[in-house]
Structures are given as C-alpha cells and as structure tokens.
Design an enzyme around this catalytic site. Sequence first.
Site, PDB file in Angstrom:
ATOM      1  N   ALA A  41       0.826  -1.226   0.000  1.00 21.65           N
ATOM      2  CA  ALA A  41       0.000   0.000   0.000  1.00 21.65           C
ATOM      3  C   ALA A  41       0.853   1.267   0.000  1.00 21.65           C
ATOM      4  CB  ALA A  41      -0.939  -0.008   1.205  1.00 21.65           C
ATOM      5  N   GLY A  63       2.017   3.111  -5.877  1.00 23.25           N
ATOM      6  CA  GLY A  63       1.359   2.622  -7.079  1.00 23.25           C
ATOM      7  C   GLY A  63      -0.049   2.073  -6.905  1.00 23.25           C
ATOM      8  N   ASN A  80      -1.453  -7.355  -3.245  1.00 28.77           N
ATOM      9  CA  ASN A  80      -0.882  -6.507  -4.308  1.00 28.77           C
ATOM     10  C   ASN A  80       0.645  -6.409  -4.235  1.00 28.77           C
ATOM     11  OD1 ASN A  80      -0.794  -3.972  -6.148  1.00 28.77           O
ATOM     12  ND2 ASN A  80       0.073  -3.285  -4.202  1.00 28.77           N
ATOM     13  N   SER A 125      -0.840 -10.182 -13.347  1.00 23.14           N
ATOM     14  CA  SER A 125      -0.193  -9.361 -14.370  1.00 23.14           C
ATOM     15  C   SER A 125      -0.514  -9.967 -15.726  1.00 23.14           C
ATOM     16  CB  SER A 125       1.328  -9.383 -14.168  1.00 23.14           C
ATOM     17  OG  SER A 125       1.987  -8.711 -15.211  1.00 23.14           O
ATOM     18  N   TYR A 180      10.161 -13.343 -13.207  1.00 20.89           N
ATOM     19  CA  TYR A 180       8.985 -12.544 -12.868  1.00 20.89           C
ATOM     20  C   TYR A 180       7.727 -13.203 -13.442  1.00 20.89           C
ATOM     21  CZ  TYR A 180       5.588  -8.744 -12.676  1.00 20.89           C
ATOM     22  OH  TYR A 180       4.456  -8.005 -12.452  1.00 20.89           O
ATOM     23  N   VAL A 219       1.374  -0.321 -16.101  1.00 14.16           N
ATOM     24  CA  VAL A 219       0.748   0.699 -15.246  1.00 14.16           C
ATOM     25  C   VAL A 219       1.837   1.681 -14.832  1.00 14.16           C
ATOM     26  CG1 VAL A 219      -0.697   1.099 -13.217  1.00 14.16           C
ATOM     27  CG2 VAL A 219      -0.703  -1.156 -14.320  1.00 14.16           C
ATOM     28  N   THR A 237       3.703   3.271 -12.443  1.00 14.38           N
ATOM     29  CA  THR A 237       4.038   3.181 -11.012  1.00 14.38           C
ATOM     30  C   THR A 237       5.560   3.146 -10.895  1.00 14.38           C
ATOM     31  OG1 THR A 237       4.190   0.774 -10.965  1.00 14.38           O
ATOM     32  CG2 THR A 237       1.991   1.708 -10.631  1.00 14.38           C
TER      33      THR A 237
HETATM   34  N1  LIG Z   1       3.198  -1.482 -12.856  1.00 16.34           N
HETATM   35  C1  LIG Z   1       2.920  -2.421 -13.749  1.00 16.34           C
HETATM   36  O1  LIG Z   1       3.124  -2.239 -14.975  1.00 16.34           O
HETATM   37  C2  LIG Z   1       2.322  -3.732 -13.303  1.00 16.34           C
HETATM   38  C3  LIG Z   1       1.723  -4.545 -14.270  1.00 16.34           C
HETATM   39  C4  LIG Z   1       1.145  -5.755 -13.874  1.00 16.34           C
HETATM   40  C5  LIG Z   1       1.176  -6.135 -12.557  1.00 16.34           C
HETATM   41  N2  LIG Z   1       1.777  -5.337 -11.625  1.00 16.34           N
HETATM   42  C6  LIG Z   1       1.782  -5.803 -10.229  1.00 16.34           C
HETATM   43  O2  LIG Z   1       1.156  -4.823  -9.429  1.00 16.34           O
HETATM   44  C7  LIG Z   1       1.603  -4.968  -8.073  1.00 16.34           C
HETATM   45  C8  LIG Z   1       1.933  -3.592  -7.513  1.00 16.34           C
HETATM   46  O3  LIG Z   1       3.010  -3.054  -8.223  1.00 16.34           O
HETATM   47  P1  LIG Z   1       3.087  -1.518  -8.666  1.00 16.34           P
HETATM   48  O4  LIG Z   1       3.059  -1.477 -10.141  1.00 16.34           O
HETATM   49  O5  LIG Z   1       2.132  -0.693  -7.903  1.00 16.34           O
HETATM   50  O6  LIG Z   1       4.621  -1.224  -8.268  1.00 16.34           O
HETATM   51  P2  LIG Z   1       5.272  -0.316  -7.104  1.00 16.34           P
HETATM   52  O7  LIG Z   1       4.820   1.089  -7.241  1.00 16.34           O
HETATM   53  O8  LIG Z   1       6.739  -0.598  -7.190  1.00 16.34           O
HETATM   54  O9  LIG Z   1       4.672  -0.937  -5.760  1.00 16.34           O
HETATM   55  C9  LIG Z   1       5.093  -2.180  -5.267  1.00 16.34           C
HETATM   56  C10 LIG Z   1       4.593  -2.359  -3.848  1.00 16.34           C
HETATM   57  O10 LIG Z   1       5.009  -3.657  -3.374  1.00 16.34           O
HETATM   58  C11 LIG Z   1       5.607  -3.495  -2.092  1.00 16.34           C
HETATM   59  N3  LIG Z   1       6.633  -4.495  -1.820  1.00 16.34           N
HETATM   60  C12 LIG Z   1       7.683  -4.867  -2.583  1.00 16.34           C
HETATM   61  N4  LIG Z   1       8.460  -5.744  -1.904  1.00 16.34           N
HETATM   62  C13 LIG Z   1       7.885  -5.912  -0.689  1.00 16.34           C
HETATM   63  C14 LIG Z   1       8.218  -6.659   0.458  1.00 16.34           C
HETATM   64  N5  LIG Z   1       9.334  -7.423   0.541  1.00 16.34           N
HETATM   65  N6  LIG Z   1       7.394  -6.593   1.531  1.00 16.34           N
HETATM   66  C15 LIG Z   1       6.302  -5.812   1.503  1.00 16.34           C
HETATM   67  N7  LIG Z   1       5.918  -5.085   0.454  1.00 16.34           N
HETATM   68  C16 LIG Z   1       6.722  -5.127  -0.634  1.00 16.34           C
HETATM   69  C17 LIG Z   1       6.208  -2.088  -2.106  1.00 16.34           C
HETATM   70  O11 LIG Z   1       6.278  -1.596  -0.768  1.00 16.34           O
HETATM   71  P3  LIG Z   1       7.630  -1.338   0.070  1.00 16.34           P
HETATM   72  O12 LIG Z   1       8.759  -1.183  -0.915  1.00 16.34           O
HETATM   73  O13 LIG Z   1       7.335  -0.105   0.852  1.00 16.34           O
HETATM   74  O14 LIG Z   1       7.757  -2.548   0.931  1.00 16.34           O
HETATM   75  C18 LIG Z   1       5.177  -1.311  -2.907  1.00 16.34           C
HETATM   76  O15 LIG Z   1       4.162  -0.841  -2.066  1.00 16.34           O
HETATM   77  C19 LIG Z   1       2.773  -5.954  -8.119  1.00 16.34           C
HETATM   78  O16 LIG Z   1       2.334  -7.225  -7.695  1.00 16.34           O
HETATM   79  C20 LIG Z   1       3.150  -5.986  -9.595  1.00 16.34           C
HETATM   80  O17 LIG Z   1       3.756  -7.208  -9.958  1.00 16.34           O
HETATM   81  C21 LIG Z   1       2.334  -4.139 -11.967  1.00 16.34           C
END
Ligand SMILES: NC(=O)c1ccc[n+]([C@@H]2O[C@H](COP(=O)([O-])OP(=O)(O)OC[C@H]3O[C@@H](n4cnc5c(N)ncnc54)[C@H](OP(=O)(O)O)[C@@H]3O)[C@@H](O)[C@H]2O)c1
Length: 248
Positions: A15, A18, A89, A142, A156, A191, A193
């Site tokens: 949370a 992104g 997420n 994803s 991934y 997305v 982010t």
């Molecule tokens: N952006 C895209 O293009 C895209 C596309 C398809 C799917 N997704 C999926 O969407 C989800 C969210 O990603 P996002 O795009 O919003 O990226 P993001 O902005 O990098 O956010 C990722 C989130 O995951 C948390 N996270 C990572 N490692 C963690 C850990 N060890 N423990 C707890 N939390 C952790 C981060 O929090 P902290 O670093 O503060 O812990 C952050 O809040 C992911 O599952 C990603 O695979 C993203």
Amino acid sequence: MAGLLAGKSAVVTGASSGIGSETARALAAAGAAVTLAARRADRLTRLAAELGGEQVAVQPTDMRREEDIRRLFAIARERFGGVDILVNNAGLGRAAPLGSAPTELWREMLEVNVLGLAIATREAIQDMERRGAAGHVVHVASMAAHRVPGPESGMYAATKFAVRALTEALRQELRARKSPIRVTAVSPGHVFTEFADVFTGTPGAQALDSRFKILEPRDVAEAIVWVLTRPPHMEVHDLLVRPTAQKN
Ligand SMILES: NC(=O)c1ccc[n+]([C@@H]2O[C@H](COP(=O)([O-])OP(=O)(O)OC[C@H]3O[C@@H](n4cnc5c(N)ncnc54)[C@H](OP(=O)(O)O)[C@@H]3O)[C@@H](O)[C@H]2O)c1
C-alpha cells in the site's frame, strides 16, 4: 461506489506505492476500513493521514517474513474485528536473466510474489472462515501471468504464472467446501508506477519510457472495487486490464 463497502475490513499489501496506494484510497472511498501494509512505514503513515479517521490502520510488513504477515492479520483483527477483503498486491519484478542473474534476485521475487501472497491468503481465509464471513481475496497478477513479456522477465513471469495457478487452485478448494468466499486475479498490463524503476534499478525509468499512455494506478484500483462489489453469486475469475495504443 461510495458506501458500497461500508462495514467491510480490507487488508491491502504493497500500500506504500502505485496500485496498492490507489486501491487503498478507492476502498476507503467505498466505505471500507483499511489496514495498510508495506515496508516503508513513512509512506503508509502519510497515506493514513490523507485518508484520515478511525477507519485506517498502518502495519509495517515485509512480505518475506512470515511473522510480519501473521502480525498484519492480528492487527486487522484487533482494530476491525477481522478481514473481509484481502488485496494481495505487494510484488516486484527484477530484470534477471535465467542464464546469468544472481539467485537472490529470483529468491526475492519468489518470496514476495508467490510465498508471501500464499501465506497472506491462508491467514485471510482462516480469519474469514472462523467468522463465517463471505470474504474476497484479490490477487494482483499481471499480463505477465499470461505471456512472458521479454527475455529478462522469465522469473517474474514464472511468479505471476504461479499466481494464476494459486487463483484457480483456491477457487477449486473453496468450491469443494461450498464456501461463500470468492477469489479473483486482476491482471494489468503496463501501469504507471515505480514498478519499472525497481525492475531496471533506474529511478524514473517509467517516465523515460512514455511513448504511449499506459494505465494509471487508479484504473486498476477501480477495476478491483468493481470486482469486489459484484453480487454474491458472481465471481470474476481473472480480469485482464490493458492499455490501448493511445499516444501520450
Ligand atoms: N506497474 C505495472 O506495470 C504492473 C503490471 C502488472 C502487474 N503489476 C503488479 O502490481 C503490483 C503492484 O506493483 P506496482 O506497479 O504498484 O509497483 P510499485 O509502485 O513498485 O509498488 C510495489 C509495492 O510492493 C511493495 N513491496 C515490494 N516488496 C515488498 C516486500 N518485501 N514486503 C512488503 N511489500 C513489498 C512495495 O512496498 P515497500 O517497498 O514499501 O515494501 C510497494 O508498495 C505488483 O504485484 C506488480 O507485480 C504491476
């Protein structure tokens, strides 16, 4: 959507950024109490201040640590009586070729995207079943759960293919015991982010690659709220949400 989730308690992992931050905002706007989880506590605290009120809890959580995940659900129980909605997420990708990447890069993705998600799901299901709640688990998968996006994305994509398998397996388990609990995967394409920054190790990477307008976190958050507000007889299994080829 205002008020549609009033009386529900939601846990959102990842949370702090992104899709997770926007989903927490959308759930709070729909009336749910929200427990925010991620490692960066400062960001969670800021988001909680923005959302305001008694309906938000913050729990610093590393999804690689089982005790952190258990504690997260204990906090949701203490504050809001349990969990009705889990949005799994938290996740990350790393450019990590199968022929050369250090094991640690693979391990991190597997532990957060698959193992952490599975542990959180188990904790949520047990809480829901103890209370007889018709809960809902949403996995943020994803498009990489459906096809491998490129040569550096093998591990991934493997984690996200696993999320798809876990979605279907949980659906089968719940159906076998005639449970009212629902499970959904939401599979976004690109997305805007911090995901690309983490993937490439380059801050601002996503902004540099902006030839096309890609999805906003809010687009995915709204899709998640839509999934959560369908009638009880309807289960959305895997929702693919992709950007069009519209130019910026
Ligand atoms: N952006 C895209 O293009 C895209 C596309 C398809 C799917 N997704 C999926 O969407 C989800 C969210 O990603 P996002 O795009 O919003 O990226 P993001 O902005 O990098 O956010 C990722 C989130 O995951 C948390 N996270 C990572 N490692 C963690 C850990 N060890 N423990 C707890 N939390 C952790 C981060 O929090 P902290 O670093 O503060 O812990 C952050 O809040 C992911 O599952 C990603 O695979 C993203």
